[in-house]
Design a protein around this motif. Structure first.
Motif, PDB file in Angstrom:
ATOM      1  N   GLY A 110       6.285  -2.695   9.233  1.00 51.84           N
ATOM      2  CA  GLY A 110       6.342  -3.740   8.919  1.00 51.84           C
ATOM      3  C   GLY A 110       4.825  -4.603   8.930  1.00 51.84           C
ATOM      4  N   MET A 111       4.142  -3.902  10.212  1.00 49.76           N
ATOM      5  CA  MET A 111       2.753  -4.165  10.365  1.00 49.76           C
ATOM      6  C   MET A 111       1.791  -3.694   9.509  1.00 49.76           C
ATOM      7  SD  MET A 111       1.984  -4.515  14.646  1.00 49.76           S
ATOM      8  CE  MET A 111       0.285  -4.555  14.308  1.00 49.76           C
ATOM      9  N   ALA A 112       2.340  -2.331   9.035  1.00 47.70           N
ATOM     10  CA  ALA A 112       1.562  -1.544   7.990  1.00 47.70           C
ATOM     11  C   ALA A 112       1.298  -2.230   6.650  1.00 47.70           C
ATOM     12  CB  ALA A 112       1.997  -0.198   8.084  1.00 47.70           C
ATOM     13  N   LEU A 113       2.426  -2.722   6.282  1.00 47.14           N
ATOM     14  CA  LEU A 113       2.840  -3.272   4.938  1.00 47.14           C
ATOM     15  C   LEU A 113       1.805  -4.962   4.913  1.00 47.14           C
ATOM     16  CD1 LEU A 113       6.603  -2.824   4.213  1.00 47.14           C
ATOM     17  CD2 LEU A 113       4.557  -1.690   3.313  1.00 47.14           C
ATOM     18  N   ARG A 114       1.751  -5.223   6.234  1.00 48.64           N
ATOM     19  CA  ARG A 114       0.934  -6.543   6.009  1.00 48.64           C
ATOM     20  C   ARG A 114      -0.443  -6.427   6.614  1.00 48.64           C
ATOM     21  NH1 ARG A 114       5.453  -7.915   9.543  1.00 48.64           N
ATOM     22  NH2 ARG A 114       4.161  -7.794  11.367  1.00 48.64           N
ATOM     23  N   SER A 115      -1.094  -5.120   6.863  1.00 49.95           N
ATOM     24  CA  SER A 115      -2.437  -5.048   7.355  1.00 49.95           C
ATOM     25  C   SER A 115      -3.185  -4.667   5.993  1.00 49.95           C
ATOM     26  CB  SER A 115      -2.301  -3.569   8.229  1.00 49.95           C
ATOM     27  OG  SER A 115      -2.398  -2.550   7.078  1.00 49.95           O
ATOM     28  N   GLY A 116      -4.610  -5.022   6.492  1.00 49.44           N
ATOM     29  CA  GLY A 116      -5.668  -4.906   5.417  1.00 49.44           C
ATOM     30  C   GLY A 116      -6.016  -3.442   5.334  1.00 49.44           C
ATOM     31  N   ILE A 117      -5.315  -2.374   5.860  1.00 49.23           N
ATOM     32  CA  ILE A 117      -5.746  -1.011   5.848  1.00 49.23           C
ATOM     33  C   ILE A 117      -5.638  -0.492   4.478  1.00 49.23           C
ATOM     34  CG2 ILE A 117      -5.460   1.252   6.911  1.00 49.23           C
ATOM     35  CD1 ILE A 117      -5.148  -0.100   9.503  1.00 49.23           C
ATOM     36  N   LEU A 118      -4.142  -0.715   3.997  1.00 50.07           N
ATOM     37  CA  LEU A 118      -3.746  -0.127   2.889  1.00 50.07           C
ATOM     38  C   LEU A 118      -3.979  -1.217   1.528  1.00 50.07           C
ATOM     39  CD1 LEU A 118      -0.448   1.583   3.916  1.00 50.07           C
ATOM     40  CD2 LEU A 118      -2.961   2.846   3.744  1.00 50.07           C
ATOM     41  N   PRO A 119      -4.404  -0.837   0.567  1.00 41.68           N
ATOM     42  CA  PRO A 119      -4.266  -1.542  -0.663  1.00 41.68           C
ATOM     43  C   PRO A 119      -2.677  -1.673  -1.229  1.00 41.68           C
ATOM     44  CG  PRO A 119      -5.117   0.693  -1.436  1.00 41.68           C
ATOM     45  CD  PRO A 119      -4.824   0.605   0.141  1.00 41.68           C
ATOM     46  N   LEU A 120      -2.700  -2.671  -2.043  1.00 39.24           N
ATOM     47  CA  LEU A 120      -1.392  -3.147  -2.628  1.00 39.24           C
ATOM     48  C   LEU A 120      -0.416  -1.823  -3.254  1.00 39.24           C
ATOM     49  CD1 LEU A 120       0.775  -5.212  -3.100  1.00 39.24           C
ATOM     50  CD2 LEU A 120      -0.212  -5.699  -5.287  1.00 39.24           C
ATOM     51  N   SER A 121      -1.179  -0.891  -3.935  1.00 43.74           N
ATOM     52  CA  SER A 121      -0.456  -0.086  -4.710  1.00 43.74           C
ATOM     53  C   SER A 121       0.041   1.010  -3.289  1.00 43.74           C
ATOM     54  CB  SER A 121      -1.359   0.904  -5.188  1.00 43.74           C
ATOM     55  OG  SER A 121      -2.542   1.330  -4.804  1.00 43.74           O
ATOM     56  N   ALA A 122      -0.804   1.231  -2.268  1.00 45.94           N
ATOM     57  CA  ALA A 122      -0.340   2.146  -1.185  1.00 45.94           C
ATOM     58  C   ALA A 122       0.682   1.569  -0.312  1.00 45.94           C
ATOM     59  CB  ALA A 122      -1.734   2.492  -0.227  1.00 45.94           C
ATOM     60  N   LYS A 123       0.669   0.098  -0.176  1.00 47.51           N
ATOM     61  CA  LYS A 123       1.794  -0.561   0.392  1.00 47.51           C
ATOM     62  C   LYS A 123       2.994  -0.407   0.096  1.00 47.51           C
ATOM     63  CE  LYS A 123      -1.228  -3.998   2.688  1.00 47.51           C
ATOM     64  NZ  LYS A 123      -1.453  -5.459   2.868  1.00 47.51           N
ATOM     65  N   LEU A 124       3.157  -0.348  -1.462  1.00 40.60           N
ATOM     66  CA  LEU A 124       4.348  -0.275  -2.153  1.00 40.60           C
ATOM     67  C   LEU A 124       4.837   1.004  -2.114  1.00 40.60           C
ATOM     68  CD1 LEU A 124       3.274  -2.126  -5.533  1.00 40.60           C
ATOM     69  CD2 LEU A 124       5.009  -3.082  -3.728  1.00 40.60           C
ATOM     70  N   ARG A 125       3.878   2.072  -2.079  1.00 38.74           N
ATOM     71  CA  ARG A 125       4.468   3.466  -1.812  1.00 38.74           C
ATOM     72  C   ARG A 125       4.983   3.536  -0.570  1.00 38.74           C
ATOM     73  NH1 ARG A 125       6.335   7.322  -0.740  1.00 38.74           N
ATOM     74  NH2 ARG A 125       5.593   9.822  -1.116  1.00 38.74           N
ATOM     75  N   PHE A 126       4.470   3.052   0.579  1.00 37.43           N
ATOM     76  CA  PHE A 126       4.675   3.127   1.829  1.00 37.43           C
ATOM     77  C   PHE A 126       6.080   2.490   2.020  1.00 37.43           C
ATOM     78  CE2 PHE A 126       4.879   2.138   6.563  1.00 37.43           C
ATOM     79  CZ  PHE A 126       3.971   2.974   7.127  1.00 37.43           C
ATOM     80  N   ALA A 127       6.302   1.512   1.362  1.00 29.92           N
ATOM     81  CA  ALA A 127       7.407   0.788   1.453  1.00 29.92           C
ATOM     82  C   ALA A 127       8.721   1.434   0.862  1.00 29.92           C
ATOM     83  CB  ALA A 127       7.374  -0.646   0.610  1.00 29.92           C
TER      84      ALA A 127
END
Length: 479
Positions: A110-127
């Protein structure tokens, strides 16, 4: 008949093994003699705490996590349990340097999806990770390939490569997932997803916390295996307290400043030749434990068995330079409210990371001062360890000054070099360990210990020493 024991290496593995073996044999009333050899004039290997102008500088590890029962058992035996220092709660905050900005390292999906480390596209892939059905390959897989397959390329380069640099000094593209982050591959195997496995582990821990604790359980111990959420432990005077306590207990058995020359099989024993201040020496041992890093162990054993030494040479090591910097507190603009930060290689910065040592444990710097430790080198930059002191200090200061808003020059500097300091569990590591075990089976009484095989931390070394002693004593004749 007296059991003759030889241990080569007086680092934490050799000392812990010697102490545990001594206790076990005395408990079983087995007569024994024991010699612990080391080429250095001091014990402890990479564990060493120096006092420099009031700063306490660790050469090697800063501490150990509160996750290993064997370590707590050892500390109780040595009378050190009540001397444990617990890291500041601020040290749970750890950062990555992204675009010259410090971003908190996420400790949960959950923190990974809220952090500024990953861009939006990477967050979607992470999810999407729980829904990824790509099967694991039959052969070994690198950390980078595993993370890319499960979470996407951004997660591999921005999150996991700096983590592997910080822990192993290693390259995520070369390190084996099954030998390093094996809990992740276990989650995938058992739950079909790393995220699902993490959720299941959290539920398990909550159930354990609600259950009645064992009367003998140490309240400081935890079952968590998340290094980002556990507590780091040490002692008021640094990790040298552990080494000093073991050294005092084992003093009669120590053979320091002993330069090993050769090991040969002699009937059912091992003949060991070495040089010390008294000249050329020869000793015979029924049990011989080589507790040095693989880079040294292969040279030690090459005359005994070339094939065994050959397998050991296949376990490479990474070299690290550590630059300790002491500052006046007013000369650092950043509050240093955390553990420190790591730097992805994609940022193009030579430094691997910076530890805010005086923020981790009290007493590491004089009042009104701050202590930092800067890591440079590793598998990505193997030549760094050979740089001159002044150049390493310059690199460290150039890389951190803007990030931490440094206004003045350091008042203390110390450069520490660990050549071949951290064993690298590269692709095929577990298969190599199997080959090593098969070769050791040809030499009854010969054993390997240390951080080159099943874990590199202080906890790993202590746990493995216990496991090794169980194996050794089980193979002794019942008489």
């Amino acid at each position: 008949m007296t059991l003759r024991i030889g241990i080569i290496g007086a680092g934490i593995s050799g000392l812990a093994t010697g102490w545990r073996l001594k206790q076990s044999l005395e408990e079983k009333n087995v007569p024994f003699s024991m010699s612990i050899y080391d080429r250095n004039t001091r014990t402890g290997g990479s564990i060493r705490t120096d006092e420099i102008d009031g700063f306490r500088v660790e050469w090697g590890p800063n501490g150990f996590l509160n996750t290993e029962p064997a370590t707590f058992e050892l500390l109780r035996e040595l009378g050190l349990r009540e001397r444990i220092s617990v890291s500041s709660d601020d040290t749970r905050k750890r950062y990555l340097l992204i675009g010259n900005q410090l971003q908190p390292i996420p400790i949960s999906p959950g923190m990974a999806l809220r952090s500024g480390i990953l861009p939006l596209s990477a967050k979607l892939r992470f999810a999407m990770e729980p829904f990824i059905k790509r099967p694991a390959p039959n052969e070994d897989e690198s950390v980078a390939d595993f993370v890319t397959r499960r979470f996407g390329k951004y997660a591999a380069t921005r999150l996991f490569d700096p983590l592997m640099s910080g822990i192993y000094g290693g390259n995520a593209a070369a390190l084996s997932i099954h030998a390093t982050l094996k809990v992740f591959s276990q989650f995938e195997r058992e739950h079909g997803s790393v995220v699902k496995g993490m959720i299941a582990r959290v539920k398990q821990r909550r159930a354990e916390a609600q259950a009645a604790p064992s009367p003998s359980a140490d309240p400081l111990l935890t079952t968590s295996r998340n290094p980002m959420s556990n507590k780091l432990l040490s002692f008021p005077n640094g990790l040298s307290e552990l080494v000093n306590a073991l050294t005092e207990k084992l003093q009669p058995h120590l053979q320091l400043a002993s330069n090993l020359q050769s090991i040969q099989r002699n009937g059912n024993s091992f003949s060991l030749t070495y040089e010390n201040e008294r000249g050329h020496k020869e000793a015979y041992h029924d049990v011989l434990i080589v507790a040095t890093p693989p880079a040294q162990a292969c040279k030690t054993l090459e005359h005994l068995d070339g094939s065994l030494a050959g397998f050991l040479t296949q376990i490479p090591s990474a070299s690290i330079a550590v630059v300790a910097l002491g500052f006046n507190a007013d000369d650092i603009g950043h509050p240093l409210d955390g553990f420190g930060y790591l730097i992805p290689r994609s940022e193009g910065i030579r430094t691997l990371g910076v530890l805010w040592t005086s923020s981790i444990f009290p007493g590491r710097a004089p009042k009104g001062k701050k202590l930092l430790r800067v890591m440079i080198g590793g598998a990505h930059d193997p030549q760094a360890v050979h740089e001159k002191d002044k150049d390493l200090i310059r690199i460290a200061l150039d890389d951190l000054s803007q990030v931490l808003q440094c206004k003045g020059a350091p008042i203390m500097t110390q450069v520490i070099r660990h050549t071949d300091g951290i064993p690298q569990y590269t692709l095929g590591h577990n298969a190599r360990l199997q080959q090593i075990e098969e070769r050791l089976g040809m030499f009854p009484g010969l054993y390997l210990a240390g951080n080159g095989y099943h874990g590199i931390s202080t906890n790993d070394c202590i746990r493995q020493s216990n496991e090794l002693i169980d194996k050794i004593t089980a193979q002794l004749p019942s008489s």
